[in-house]
Structure formats: structure tokens, C-alpha cells
Enzyme design. Structure first.
Site, PDB file in Angstrom:
ATOM      1  N   ASP A 180      -8.882   6.233  -2.198  1.00 25.63           N
ATOM      2  CA  ASP A 180      -7.774   6.788  -2.985  1.00 25.63           C
ATOM      3  C   ASP A 180      -8.367   7.482  -4.215  1.00 25.63           C
ATOM      4  O   ASP A 180      -9.584   7.674  -4.323  1.00 25.63           O
ATOM      5  CB  ASP A 180      -6.778   5.688  -3.364  1.00 25.63           C
ATOM      6  CG  ASP A 180      -7.344   4.721  -4.395  1.00 25.63           C
ATOM      7  OD1 ASP A 180      -8.565   4.760  -4.654  1.00 25.63           O
ATOM      8  OD2 ASP A 180      -6.557   3.929  -4.943  1.00 25.63           O
ATOM      9  N   TYR A 225      -5.959   6.944   3.901  1.00 24.87           N
ATOM     10  CA  TYR A 225      -6.107   5.891   2.899  1.00 24.87           C
ATOM     11  C   TYR A 225      -5.389   4.609   3.317  1.00 24.87           C
ATOM     12  O   TYR A 225      -5.975   3.527   3.336  1.00 24.87           O
ATOM     13  CB  TYR A 225      -5.580   6.332   1.518  1.00 24.87           C
ATOM     14  CG  TYR A 225      -5.411   5.124   0.641  1.00 24.87           C
ATOM     15  CD1 TYR A 225      -6.519   4.484   0.105  1.00 24.87           C
ATOM     16  CD2 TYR A 225      -4.153   4.540   0.458  1.00 24.87           C
ATOM     17  CE1 TYR A 225      -6.394   3.304  -0.616  1.00 24.87           C
ATOM     18  CE2 TYR A 225      -4.010   3.363  -0.253  1.00 24.87           C
ATOM     19  CZ  TYR A 225      -5.133   2.756  -0.787  1.00 24.87           C
ATOM     20  OH  TYR A 225      -5.002   1.577  -1.480  1.00 24.87           O
ATOM     21  N   GLU A 253       0.820  -1.207   0.000  1.00 26.63           N
ATOM     22  CA  GLU A 253       0.000   0.000   0.000  1.00 26.63           C
ATOM     23  C   GLU A 253       0.857   1.261   0.000  1.00 26.63           C
ATOM     24  O   GLU A 253       0.519   2.252  -0.646  1.00 26.63           O
ATOM     25  CB  GLU A 253      -0.961   0.007   1.190  1.00 26.63           C
ATOM     26  CG  GLU A 253      -2.095  -1.008   1.069  1.00 26.63           C
ATOM     27  CD  GLU A 253      -2.940  -0.808  -0.187  1.00 26.63           C
ATOM     28  OE1 GLU A 253      -2.977   0.303  -0.742  1.00 26.63           O
ATOM     29  OE2 GLU A 253      -3.567  -1.798  -0.616  1.00 26.63           O
TER      30      GLU A 253
END
Length: 381
Positions: free
Chosen positions: A141, A123, A40
Site C-alpha cells: 500500500d 493490495y 482491509e
DNA sequence: AAAGCGGGGCA
DNA sequence: TGCCCAGCTTT
């Protein structure tokens, strides 16, 4: 169709589509929160295809929280080389060290704890909590904002923090019971594969039937987004300083400052050319002596005495906020001036390297390209 | 709220 | 070749 049904239709169809069409990505083969975390962070501002090889190398070299926590920072930076936004790498390692020490190596699973880690914003916190722990947290996102703004025809500027909050509330409501990880990935997958920024492939979209933007013919107009400022131009002169004697076949590199742009990365020694030198800006082999002088003066301040020999190449590089227009000049060391090859010490943030020794130092792409071209031209001769 | 922070893909 | 993509931190 009322609002609730429109949302239910969206969630059900999207999830079903994802379970049939999801890509086989390396980080989807595991639920290891540490791997999800790495992926991520790498995926922030970065495309899937770019991240894949970096992810493989990274988890192979640092397979556990402990391995990354105990690694030298230079090693981490070197594996991040070329990926950009290098503070991500330093923040990630700092946060992993905290997890190693404070949480005994277990990535925390609460919003408050995980959000307190460096480099983990709204996020990334939502992505880790939902994908690794299946907690019903939104992970909003750019893909998600694009998909939601189109399907629900939301005309707020997505660059505004308020809009992200609004999207998070909506995204959370849409998560079907017990499917947070898959559903959040489904939203992003749709944005990446179907509901693309330009030329969305609506005919293959699982939720086209009730997409408000599609009904209004607005899919290409959304999301609404304030335009970013163009990068400011900068002219720079860089020196390819060839070594002699003990350092024959090597060039001199310099480490950047601890903070700021490309912090702690390695580069060719170079200097900014003020715009007052506009007339003298060399655009080809006809480099102008006054610019050479500027470079010589700058390096002399760092006790590096050089003699410009000839123009080597031109390079341009665009960051998100700066555009570099750079001339690269071949130089030799000035005999008798510090530091010489006769054993005088270089400042510690300078090093001699050849093609092989470069493997120990992390360079921004622009300098990597110049150095590779230089060493290629040397070996040809 | 605005600026700083990389690099790559696509028409 | 010009335009687009956009998450976290700091100011």
C-alpha cells in the site's frame, strides 16, 4: 554492507520492532479471514482511527459471511455512511455473496480465487492472504511504498503501475520465512507510526542505521510522486423542502442514480448552477431570484413543485475530483402542483423524512451536516 | 495510462 | 486554510 545483508537487517529489525510496538487494533485480535477482509477494505484510502468505530459496528451487525450476504444493500450502505468510496461497500457485499454461494462461506486462500472477487485488488489480496493465512504474498500500500522508497532510495514515481510491481517483487523478497502476516503489517505500521509522509521520526526508527534516504538526507523528498490534478469546481443549489399537513416537520429527500458519484445514496434535491450564472452566484443571504428559478425549473421536471422561501446556509464539500460550492434554500411545496399533500404520489426515489426517519437512509456527509443543522434549528424555535 | 470515486488530518 | 493521503474499477 552488501545488498543481501542490508535486506536481512531490514527484515529482522523491522519484524522485531513490530512485535514489540504493534498497536492493539480490533482486527488484530482475530485471524478470522472475513474480519481481516472487512478491515482491509475499510482501510483502503482511510485512516485507522476513522475505521475503528465503523469496523466495530459492521462486525456486530454482520458477524458472519452469511449475515452480510443475506443483508439488504441499504443496511450495508447505512453502516458505511460517512466512510466514503461507497462502491467499496457494494463490492464487498457482492463479493461476500459470491463467497457464500460458491465457496460455502469460506474466504478463498489462493491468489487467483481471491483476486477474482469484486473490490479485491493486488493490495487487498496480499493483505488477506498474508495476515489471515500467513501466505508469503506482498501487500503493498502507500505506507509500504513510502518505507521501501526511502530505505532503498527508490526514485521511481510511485503513482506508476510499474513501480508498484517493482515494489511488490522487493517486498516479497523481504518476507522472512513463516512471518508474512506480521512482516507485512510491520511494514505498514512503520509507515503509519514512524516513517510518516511528512516529518518522519527517524530517531525512533528501527532501521535508521542503514536507511539510504536518511544517509542521503532525502527522507523528506521521497517517495517521488506525480501531483494530482486539483478538483474541478461546481456550483449547486439545494432545496430544503419543508412538508406541511401529514408531512409537517419533515423534509423531502431524493435518492441518487444507481451508478456514478455517491450511487444510490440519499440527498437533498438540488441542481448544478452553470458558470454562466457567475454574476448571480449568491454568497450570502442575498440569494438571487434567478437562481431560485433555476432550482424551481429543475425540480418541476421531476414533478416536484416548490416555492423558494429564503436562503438557509452555504456548504462546501470536496471530493477527490470535484469541489461543490452549494447554497441551500428553504422551500415549501407549491399548492395544487404535483405532488401535493393531498395524496398524490411522489416519484419513488423521493421520501419525506424527519430526524428519526433519516436513520433508514444513507446520506453523504455533506447532506448529513445540512440536515442535522436544519433539524437542530427547527427544534430550537 | 488516465479518470472516477469520499472524507479527514495536519502544519 | 491549503496541502496531503492513495486502492480498485472503468474507460
Amino acid at each position: 554492507m552488501d545488498k543481501t545483508h542490508k535486506q536481512q537487517y531490514f527484515s529482522t529489525e523491522l519484524l522485531s520492532w513490530y512485535l514489540r510496538h504493534r498497536r492493539d487494533l480490533p482486527w488484530r485480535r482475530s485471524k478470522n479471514p472475513y474480519y481481516i477482509w472487512i478491515s482491509e477494505v475499510m482501510l483502503q484510502q482511510t485512516r485507522v482511527d476513522t475505521v475503528i468505530p465503523y469496523f466495530h459496528r459492521f462486525v456486530e451487525r454482520f458477524p458472519t459471511v452469511q449475515a452480510l450476504a443475506e443483508a439488504p444493500e441499504e443496511d450495508v450502505l447505512k453502516l458505511w455512511e460517512g466512510l466514503g468510496y461507497y462502491s467499496r461497500a457494494r463490492n464487498l457485499q457482492g463479493a461476500v455473496r459470491e463467497v457464500h454461494e460458491r465457496y460455502e462461506g469460506t474466504v478463498p486462500n489462493t491468489k487467483a480465487e481471491i483476486s477474482s472477487l469484486r473490490g479485491v485488488g493486488p493490495y487487498t489480496a496480499g493483505a488477506i492472504l498474508s495476515i489471515a493465512y500467513n501466505k508469503p504474498e506482498p501487500a503493498v500500500d502507500g505506507n509500504v511504498m513510502r518505507v521501501l522508497s526511502r530505505y532503498f532510495l527508490i526514485e521511481e514515481d510511485i503513482m506508476k503501475p510499474k513501480t508498484r510491481i517493482l515494489m511488490e517483487k522487493l517486498a516479497q523478497k523481504l518476507i522472512p520465512e513463516g512471518t508474512a502476516g506480521d512482516f507485512n503489517q510491520a511494514l505498514m505500521e512503520l509507515g503509519a507510526m514512524v516513517c510518516k509522509p511528512r516529518s518522519p521520526i527517524c530517531l525512533t526508527c528501527p532501521v535508521m542505521e542503514h536507511c539510504a534516504a536518511r544517509e542521503a538526507g532525502m527522507e523528506e523528498e521521497l517517495p517521488i510522486k506525480k501531483k494530482a490534478k486539483p478538483p474541478r469546481p461546481e456550483w449547486r443549489m439545494a432545496a430544503l423542502i419543508a412538508g406541511s399537513g401529514d408531512h409537517a416537520g419533515k423534509v423531502l429527500i431524493r435518492q441518487r442514480p444507481q451508478e456514478g458519484l455517491l450511487a444510490r445514496m440519499w440527498e437533498l434535491p438540488h441542481t448544478e448552477v452553470p458558470f454562466s450564472y457567475k454574476e448571480a452566484q449568491p454568497s450570502s443571504a442575498e440569494a438571487v431570484p434567478v437562481l431560485f428559478d433555476l432550482l424551481v425549473e429543475q425540480l418541476a421536471e421531476e414533478t416536484i413543485g416548490v416555492v423558494p422561501e429564503r436562503w438557509f446556509m452555504h456548504a462546501e464539500h470536496t471530493f477527490s475530483h470535484i469541489h461543490w460550492d452549494m447554497q441551500i434554500v428553504l422551500c415549501s411545496m407549491e399548492p395544487g402542483v404535483l405532488p401535493t399533500d393531498a395524496g398524490m404520489l411522489l416519484p419513488t426515489h423521493y421520501q419525506w423524512v424527519d430526524s428519526k426517519a433519516m436513520e433508514a437512509y444513507a446520506f453523504p456527509n455533506v447532506f448529513l451536516k445540512i440536515l442535522n443543522q436544519y433539524f437542530a434549528s427547527c427544534s430550537k424555535k
